[in-house]
Design a protein around this motif. Structure first.
Motif, short mmCIF file in Angstrom:
data_model
loop_
_atom_site.label_atom_id
_atom_site.label_comp_id
_atom_site.label_asym_id
_atom_site.label_seq_id
_atom_site.Cartn_x
_atom_site.Cartn_y
_atom_site.Cartn_z
N VAL A 256 -10.12 7.66 -6.79
CA VAL A 256 -8.66 7.57 -6.94
C VAL A 256 -8.37 6.26 -7.67
N TYR A 257 -7.60 6.35 -8.75
CA TYR A 257 -7.23 5.18 -9.54
C TYR A 257 -5.86 4.67 -9.09
N ILE A 258 -5.83 3.43 -8.62
CA ILE A 258 -4.59 2.79 -8.22
C ILE A 258 -4.21 1.84 -9.35
N ASN A 259 -3.16 2.16 -10.10
CA ASN A 259 -2.78 1.32 -11.23
C ASN A 259 -1.27 1.18 -11.39
N LYS A 260 -0.52 1.58 -10.38
CA LYS A 260 0.94 1.44 -10.43
C LYS A 260 1.49 1.51 -9.00
N GLN A 261 2.74 1.17 -8.88
CA GLN A 261 3.42 1.29 -7.60
C GLN A 261 4.87 1.67 -7.85
N LEU A 262 5.53 2.09 -6.81
CA LEU A 262 6.93 2.47 -6.92
C LEU A 262 7.79 1.27 -6.59
N GLY A 263 8.75 0.99 -7.45
CA GLY A 263 9.64 -0.14 -7.22
C GLY A 263 11.09 0.29 -7.30
N ARG A 264 11.96 -0.48 -6.65
CA ARG A 264 13.39 -0.18 -6.67
C ARG A 264 14.14 -1.36 -7.25
N SER A 265 15.22 -1.06 -7.94
CA SER A 265 16.09 -2.12 -8.44
C SER A 265 17.54 -1.66 -8.30
N THR A 266 18.42 -2.62 -8.15
CA THR A 266 19.84 -2.34 -8.00
C THR A 266 20.55 -2.76 -9.28
N SER A 267 21.41 -1.91 -9.78
CA SER A 267 22.13 -2.23 -11.02
C SER A 267 23.18 -3.31 -10.74
N GLU A 268 23.55 -3.98 -11.80
CA GLU A 268 24.52 -5.07 -11.68
C GLU A 268 25.96 -4.60 -11.82
N ASP A 269 26.17 -3.30 -12.11
CA ASP A 269 27.54 -2.83 -12.31
C ASP A 269 28.26 -2.67 -10.97
N VAL A 270 29.46 -2.20 -11.04
CA VAL A 270 30.32 -2.07 -9.85
C VAL A 270 29.74 -1.10 -8.83
N GLU A 271 29.08 -0.04 -9.32
CA GLU A 271 28.58 1.00 -8.41
C GLU A 271 27.33 0.57 -7.64
N LYS A 272 26.63 -0.46 -8.09
CA LYS A 272 25.42 -0.96 -7.42
C LYS A 272 24.42 0.17 -7.17
N ARG A 273 24.14 0.94 -8.22
CA ARG A 273 23.20 2.06 -8.10
C ARG A 273 21.77 1.55 -7.90
N MET B 166 0.83 -1.19 0.00
CA MET B 166 0.00 0.00 0.00
C MET B 166 0.87 1.26 0.00
N PHE B 167 2.01 1.22 0.68
CA PHE B 167 2.88 2.39 0.75
C PHE B 167 3.47 2.71 -0.61
N ALA B 168 3.90 1.66 -1.35
CA ALA B 168 4.49 1.86 -2.67
C ALA B 168 3.44 2.40 -3.65
N GLU B 169 2.20 1.99 -3.48
CA GLU B 169 1.12 2.49 -4.34
C GLU B 169 0.84 3.97 -4.05
N THR B 170 0.89 4.34 -2.81
CA THR B 170 0.65 5.73 -2.43
C THR B 170 1.75 6.63 -2.99
N LEU B 171 2.98 6.19 -2.91
CA LEU B 171 4.10 6.99 -3.43
C LEU B 171 4.05 7.16 -4.94
N ALA B 172 3.40 6.23 -5.64
CA ALA B 172 3.34 6.29 -7.10
C ALA B 172 2.18 7.13 -7.62
N LEU B 173 1.32 7.63 -6.74
CA LEU B 173 0.16 8.41 -7.18
C LEU B 173 0.58 9.74 -7.81
N HIS B 174 -0.12 10.10 -8.85
CA HIS B 174 0.02 11.39 -9.49
C HIS B 174 -1.30 12.14 -9.36
N TYR B 175 -1.24 13.42 -9.58
CA TYR B 175 -2.45 14.24 -9.50
C TYR B 175 -3.50 13.77 -10.51
#
Length: 71
Positions: A20-37, A1-10
């Protein structure tokens, strides 16, 4: 629910129908390179049930409108 709230737009809020339309969420991913962004992006919800509409109470719509006037 928290990730869905953060993804809301006006534009996910219909002030005419008070929905209120809930149709996306916020996700995180880590890159595979040396910096691990870590990157953040909008993604589809994990389940079909997570995509939904939620009624917006009158007081909630009024607060959002007042908030945008203060920006």
């Amino acid at each position: 629910m928290f990730a869905e709230t953060l993804a809301l737009h006006y534009y996910d809020i219909d002030f005419t129908s008070l929905i209120v339309y809930i149709n996306k969420q916020l996700g995180r991913s880590t890159s595979e390179d040396v910096e691990k962004r870590v990157t953040t992006q909008e993604i589809k919800p994990k389940t079909r049930k997570a995509t939904r509409t939620i009624p917006l109470p009158d007081w909630g719509a009024n607060e959002l409108i007042l908030f945008t006037l203060l920006l």
